[in-house]
Design a protein around this motif. Structure first.
Motif, PDB file in Angstrom:
ATOM      1  N   PHE A 102       0.818  -1.218   0.000  1.00 41.77           N
ATOM      2  CA  PHE A 102       0.000   0.000   0.000  1.00 41.77           C
ATOM      3  C   PHE A 102       0.854   1.272   0.000  1.00 41.77           C
ATOM      4  CE2 PHE A 102      -2.698  -3.257   1.930  1.00 41.77           C
ATOM      5  CZ  PHE A 102      -3.747  -3.215   1.035  1.00 41.77           C
ATOM      6  N   THR A 155       1.900   4.021  -5.423  1.00 36.75           N
ATOM      7  CA  THR A 155       0.844   4.876  -5.975  1.00 36.75           C
ATOM      8  C   THR A 155      -0.053   4.110  -6.933  1.00 36.75           C
ATOM      9  OG1 THR A 155       2.352   6.767  -5.815  1.00 36.75           O
ATOM     10  CG2 THR A 155       0.409   7.043  -7.193  1.00 36.75           C
ATOM     11  N   TRP A 190      -2.903   2.357  -5.185  1.00 35.98           N
ATOM     12  CA  TRP A 190      -4.025   3.217  -4.787  1.00 35.98           C
ATOM     13  C   TRP A 190      -4.818   3.713  -5.995  1.00 35.98           C
ATOM     14  CZ3 TRP A 190      -6.054   3.270  -0.242  1.00 35.98           C
ATOM     15  CH2 TRP A 190      -5.263   2.908   0.865  1.00 35.98           C
TER      16      TRP A 190
END
Length: 298
Positions: free
Chosen positions: A53, A56, A59
């Motif tokens: 997590f 980038t 996400w």
């Protein structure tokens, strides 16, 4: 102070309730501590497990799949409300050729689980020569199930309205369609708003079933992350993060529902329309007399 609604517990009952409450808290804390201990023992809190997590691209992918969840929910929610209104009006019809099919459709759709409906639409229809994308299979399955549930909620809301409201509508010259659309349904929607919002929350959560038919939503992305061996298969971490996103979306929807409900309660129009059961028959009679005066039949 003695309550008129329930019996105030005595000393023995208060002592028993205290013991049960304490035991419940101890059990819950013990379960949480055991789960936390097992997670720590198996290394689930290590930085390596959560490293995925820190990227980038991960996400960005989560946002993309979250949009997949939301766009299925938004369309399914709108279509469910539309179907719910149609089926509710059909079930309340005085004509049996409308009421009976609407009843059969409502009861049939309510009885079939959402997942079974998705699999029928996605895997079953191609055998009949009808291909359907995972998106439409998810949306239509959610629509038919939640629409039938909302139809029952709306029907119950309409039938809970005092009979005088309907009679007053007829007394001032409205047809049945006008009574339904101008008097009964608006009040039923306002009264059943908490149930409607609760069912929409269920609709949002049920979009997760779409991963079974390969629809690209949040749970499908959890499966993708969990299969990444080079990232340590972070299935629990992915489930925690995606579960948190679902919780936030459901809380936002519940917050929106509370705002709408509070505003409708503060609406002056609502106070004007607030039925007075004691004066219900009297108001009906007043409206009837006013209507007869206007037509010269008084």
């Amino acid at each position: 102070m003695t309550s008129v609604l329930y019996d105030v517990p005595g000393p023995r009952a208060r002592r028993r309730n205290g013991i049960l409450a304490t035991a419940t808290i101890v059990v819950v804390l013990a379960v949480v501590a055991f789960v936390g201990w097992r997670l720590a023992l198996t290394g689930q809190f290590t930085a390596a497990k959560w490293e995925v997590f820190s990227y980038t691209t991960v996400w960005m992918s989560i946002l993309e799949y979250a949009w997949g969840t939301l766009r299925a929910f938004l369309l399914a929610g709108v279509l469910s409300l539309a179907l719910g209104f149609v089926l509710a009006v059909g079930r309340l019809s005085d004509h049996s050729w409308i009421r009976i099919p609407a009843t059969v459709i409502t009861e049939g759709f309510r009885a079939v689980p959402v997942l079974v409906m998705m699999m029928i639409l996605y895997y079953g229809l191609p055998t009949l020569g009808i291909a359907m994308s995972p998106y439409w299979a998810v949306v239509l399955a959610l629509m038919v199930y939640n629409g039938s549930v909302l139809a029952e909620a709306l029907r119950a809301g309409v039938e809970a309205i005092p009979r005088g409201q309907k009679e007053a509508g007829y007394a001032i010259g409205l047809r049945k369609s006008g009574v339904m659309t101008l008097i009964l349904l608006p009040q039923a929607v306002r009264a059943m708003l908490p149930v409607i919002i609760a069912q929409l929350v269920v609709t949002l959560k049920d979009t997760a079933l779409g991963f079974i038919i390969t629809y690209h939503e949040l749970l499908y992305y959890v499966k993708l992350l969990a299969s990444q061996a080079e990232l340590g298969r972070p299935i629990l971490q992915a489930a925690f993060v995606i579960g948190g996103i679902y919780i936030v979306m459901c809380l936002l929807l519940s917050w929106l529902a509370n705002v709408v409900e509070k505003r409708s309660r503060r609406s002056p129009k609502r106070h004007d329309e607030e039925p007075d059961p004691a004066a219900d028959d009297e108001s009906t009679m007043t409206e009837a007399i006013a209507a007869q005066k206007s037509t010269g039949k008084f």
